[in-house]
Write a protein that holds these residues in place. Structure first.
Motif, PDB file in Angstrom:
ATOM      1  N   LEU A   1     -11.252 -38.619 -32.974  1.00 20.86           N
ATOM      2  CA  LEU A   1     -11.880 -39.369 -33.978  1.00 20.86           C
ATOM      3  C   LEU A   1     -12.805 -39.146 -31.654  1.00 20.86           C
ATOM      4  O   LEU A   1     -11.966 -39.417 -31.284  1.00 20.86           O
ATOM      5  CB  LEU A   1     -11.407 -40.293 -33.022  1.00 20.86           C
ATOM      6  CG  LEU A   1     -11.294 -42.212 -33.632  1.00 20.86           C
ATOM      7  CD1 LEU A   1     -12.335 -42.786 -34.971  1.00 20.86           C
ATOM      8  CD2 LEU A   1     -10.460 -43.137 -33.265  1.00 20.86           C
TER       9      LEU A   1
ATOM     10  N   LEU B   1     -16.762 -41.911 -34.309  1.00 22.45           N
ATOM     11  CA  LEU B   1     -16.874 -41.643 -35.556  1.00 22.45           C
ATOM     12  C   LEU B   1     -15.732 -40.838 -35.665  1.00 22.45           C
ATOM     13  O   LEU B   1     -14.976 -40.393 -34.483  1.00 22.45           O
ATOM     14  CB  LEU B   1     -17.911 -40.716 -35.303  1.00 22.45           C
ATOM     15  CG  LEU B   1     -19.834 -41.744 -34.802  1.00 22.45           C
ATOM     16  CD1 LEU B   1     -19.402 -41.693 -33.355  1.00 22.45           C
ATOM     17  CD2 LEU B   1     -21.016 -40.573 -35.840  1.00 22.45           C
ATOM     18  N   ASN B   2     -15.617 -39.776 -36.793  1.00 26.52           N
ATOM     19  CA  ASN B   2     -14.288 -39.603 -37.658  1.00 26.52           C
ATOM     20  C   ASN B   2     -14.475 -38.045 -37.535  1.00 26.52           C
ATOM     21  O   ASN B   2     -15.254 -37.874 -38.512  1.00 26.52           O
ATOM     22  CB  ASN B   2     -13.361 -39.507 -38.728  1.00 26.52           C
ATOM     23  CG  ASN B   2     -11.718 -38.739 -39.198  1.00 26.52           C
ATOM     24  OD1 ASN B   2     -12.031 -38.625 -37.967  1.00 26.52           O
ATOM     25  ND2 ASN B   2     -11.400 -39.147 -39.832  1.00 26.52           N
TER      26      ASN B   2
ATOM     27  N   SER C   1     -19.168 -33.503 -40.638  1.00 21.65           N
ATOM     28  CA  SER C   1     -18.449 -32.630 -40.653  1.00 21.65           C
ATOM     29  C   SER C   1     -18.509 -31.721 -38.537  1.00 21.65           C
ATOM     30  O   SER C   1     -19.064 -32.545 -38.140  1.00 21.65           O
ATOM     31  CB  SER C   1     -18.737 -31.756 -41.180  1.00 21.65           C
ATOM     32  OG  SER C   1     -20.184 -30.951 -40.971  1.00 21.65           O
TER      33      SER C   1
ATOM     34  N   ILE D   1     -19.161 -35.918 -47.397  1.00 21.60           N
ATOM     35  CA  ILE D   1     -19.476 -37.123 -45.969  1.00 21.60           C
ATOM     36  C   ILE D   1     -19.685 -38.552 -46.382  1.00 21.60           C
ATOM     37  O   ILE D   1     -20.827 -38.387 -47.218  1.00 21.60           O
ATOM     38  CB  ILE D   1     -20.937 -36.651 -44.587  1.00 21.60           C
ATOM     39  CG1 ILE D   1     -20.313 -34.506 -45.136  1.00 21.60           C
ATOM     40  CG2 ILE D   1     -20.988 -37.249 -43.877  1.00 21.60           C
ATOM     41  CD1 ILE D   1     -19.321 -34.716 -43.902  1.00 21.60           C
TER      42      ILE D   1
ATOM     43  N   ALA E   1     -14.668 -33.784 -38.809  1.00 18.27           N
ATOM     44  CA  ALA E   1     -13.735 -33.465 -39.437  1.00 18.27           C
ATOM     45  C   ALA E   1     -13.087 -31.729 -37.938  1.00 18.27           C
ATOM     46  O   ALA E   1     -14.239 -31.520 -37.231  1.00 18.27           O
ATOM     47  CB  ALA E   1     -14.214 -32.880 -40.847  1.00 18.27           C
TER      48      ALA E   1
ATOM     49  N   SER F   1     -13.236 -32.133 -32.407  1.00 22.84           N
ATOM     50  CA  SER F   1     -12.770 -32.674 -33.495  1.00 22.84           C
ATOM     51  C   SER F   1     -11.795 -33.649 -33.249  1.00 22.84           C
ATOM     52  O   SER F   1     -11.260 -34.085 -31.979  1.00 22.84           O
ATOM     53  CB  SER F   1     -12.169 -31.909 -34.924  1.00 22.84           C
ATOM     54  OG  SER F   1     -11.305 -31.130 -34.177  1.00 22.84           O
TER      55      SER F   1
ATOM     56  N   ARG G   1     -24.004 -42.585 -39.290  1.00 25.13           N
ATOM     57  CA  ARG G   1     -23.120 -41.883 -40.499  1.00 25.13           C
ATOM     58  C   ARG G   1     -21.930 -41.961 -39.818  1.00 25.13           C
ATOM     59  O   ARG G   1     -22.016 -42.346 -38.175  1.00 25.13           O
ATOM     60  CB  ARG G   1     -22.752 -40.562 -41.109  1.00 25.13           C
ATOM     61  CG  ARG G   1     -23.034 -39.299 -39.449  1.00 25.13           C
ATOM     62  CD  ARG G   1     -23.533 -37.805 -39.892  1.00 25.13           C
ATOM     63  NE  ARG G   1     -24.534 -38.088 -41.231  1.00 25.13           N
ATOM     64  CZ  ARG G   1     -24.666 -37.219 -41.631  1.00 25.13           C
ATOM     65  NH1 ARG G   1     -24.220 -36.180 -41.718  1.00 25.13           N
ATOM     66  NH2 ARG G   1     -26.061 -36.985 -42.117  1.00 25.13           N
ATOM     67  N   THR G   2     -20.900 -42.318 -39.641  1.00 28.28           N
ATOM     68  CA  THR G   2     -19.538 -42.770 -39.196  1.00 28.28           C
ATOM     69  C   THR G   2     -17.917 -41.230 -39.611  1.00 28.28           C
ATOM     70  O   THR G   2     -17.089 -40.999 -38.457  1.00 28.28           O
ATOM     71  CB  THR G   2     -18.605 -43.933 -39.201  1.00 28.28           C
ATOM     72  OG1 THR G   2     -18.171 -43.920 -40.242  1.00 28.28           O
ATOM     73  CG2 THR G   2     -19.615 -45.352 -38.862  1.00 28.28           C
ATOM     74  N   GLU G   3     -18.618 -40.467 -40.416  1.00 23.73           N
ATOM     75  CA  GLU G   3     -17.514 -39.327 -40.975  1.00 23.73           C
ATOM     76  C   GLU G   3     -18.847 -37.965 -40.359  1.00 23.73           C
ATOM     77  O   GLU G   3     -19.762 -38.012 -41.496  1.00 23.73           O
ATOM     78  CB  GLU G   3     -16.722 -39.904 -41.881  1.00 23.73           C
ATOM     79  CG  GLU G   3     -16.048 -40.827 -41.667  1.00 23.73           C
ATOM     80  CD  GLU G   3     -15.185 -40.511 -42.734  1.00 23.73           C
ATOM     81  OE1 GLU G   3     -15.079 -39.581 -43.545  1.00 23.73           O
ATOM     82  OE2 GLU G   3     -14.414 -41.909 -42.817  1.00 23.73           O
TER      83      GLU G   3
END
Length: 286
Positions: A104, A132-133, A37, A3, A135, A102, A33-35
């Motif tokens: 975008l 945010l991306n 889980s 991450i 998962a 999950s 954070r932008t990515e």
């Protein structure tokens, strides 16, 4: 899954002419954070900063973030003032964002309406959108553990018990380390809540203000004031060491609240905000 932690900060500053000379208010926005889980959370923080006391600006409406594939798990707000001659006030809104899908995800622009004091001049600040991306959820493979179900249950209970004990211990420790709030600080917190609930209704505001003032005086002087009239409270305050000017001010607010909470009130526009700011300025000096 690795991450990446990324902090995005956007600042918007607006100069205002209000209660304090050359007062200005700015808005900053950050996300940790932008990515992430599917099992993680992200923290969104909005910070308002202005020159002057806490009463220089009022925020009459709660902030309502519009989210896609996210929901608010926890919300917190705080306000602090630093400096004496040139005071700077910082108000922070913190949101814990939990994924609901999950792909975008998006935080739409958030509008922050405000009123400057003492002129009650309205204005607003707007944040930038944030994406945010997220998962996909990790696949569940219970057979890979190779442990019987009853043993898994026992382990889960033990873990939850340990976590619960740690949380209780941490809360108790924070409570012991946190300084006790003064009666004035507790009154100011109650005043903020009352002003939001009244939403400009002076009669409703006065109905809540009377018990709030009685609670403050009870805490401050340890006097049995519950159920007493404003005149009876004024007589009781004569036995305290309160300065005459402060006592007269408090008694005047009590008498007005006692009178207006039972009678129809024809209030001028903005009277509730003006009265709340007058009370706030008085108690902040104390």
């Amino acid at each position: 899954m690795r991450i990446r932690r990324l902090i995005t900060t956007i600042c918007i500053a607006i100069g205002l002419l209000g209660g304090a000379a050359d007062a200005s208010i700015s808005l900053s926005q950050s996300i940790d954070r932008t990515e992430l889980s599917y099992e993680e959370t992200a923290t969104l923080e909005l910070t308002l900063t202005w020159s002057g006391p806490q009463s220089a600006y009022r925020f009459p409406q709660p902030l309502q973030p519009e989210l896609d594939k996210l929901k608010v798990g926890r919300f917190a707000t705080s306000i602090a003032t630093s400096g004496a001659d040139t005071a700077t006030t910082t108000k922070t809104f913190t949101y814990s964002l939990i994924p609901t899908g999950s792909g975008l995800a998006r935080v739409e622009p958030i509008v922050v309406p405000y009123l400057s004091w003492p002129d009650s001049v309205p204005g607003e600040l707007v944040t930038e959108p944030v994406t945010l991306n997220i998962a996909a959820p990790a696949p569940v493979t219970p057979e890979s553990s190779g442990l019987p179900v009853w043993l898994l249950i026992v382990v889960a209970v033990l873990i939850l018990s340990g976590v619960g004990g740690a949380i209780v211990f941490a809360r108790r420790r924070r409570a012991l380390n946190s300084p006790e709030k003064t009666p004035s600080q507790r009154f100011l917190e109650g005043l903020d809540t009352l002003e939001q609930e009244a939403a400009g209704d002076l009669k409703k505001f006065q109905s809540g203000l009377y018990p709030l003032l009685v609670e403050y005086l009870t805490d401050r002087f340890a006097l049995p004031l519950a159920g007493k009239s404003a005149d009876e409270i004024a007589t009781a305050l004569d036995q305290t060491d309160m300065l005459t000017e402060r006592k007269e001010k408090l008694v005047a607010w009590l008498q007005r609240a006692e009178r207006e909470k039972y009678q129809p009130v024809q209030a001028a526009p903005g009277e509730t905000i003006r009265l709340a700011n007058e009370l706030r300025a008085f108690f902040e000096k104390m």
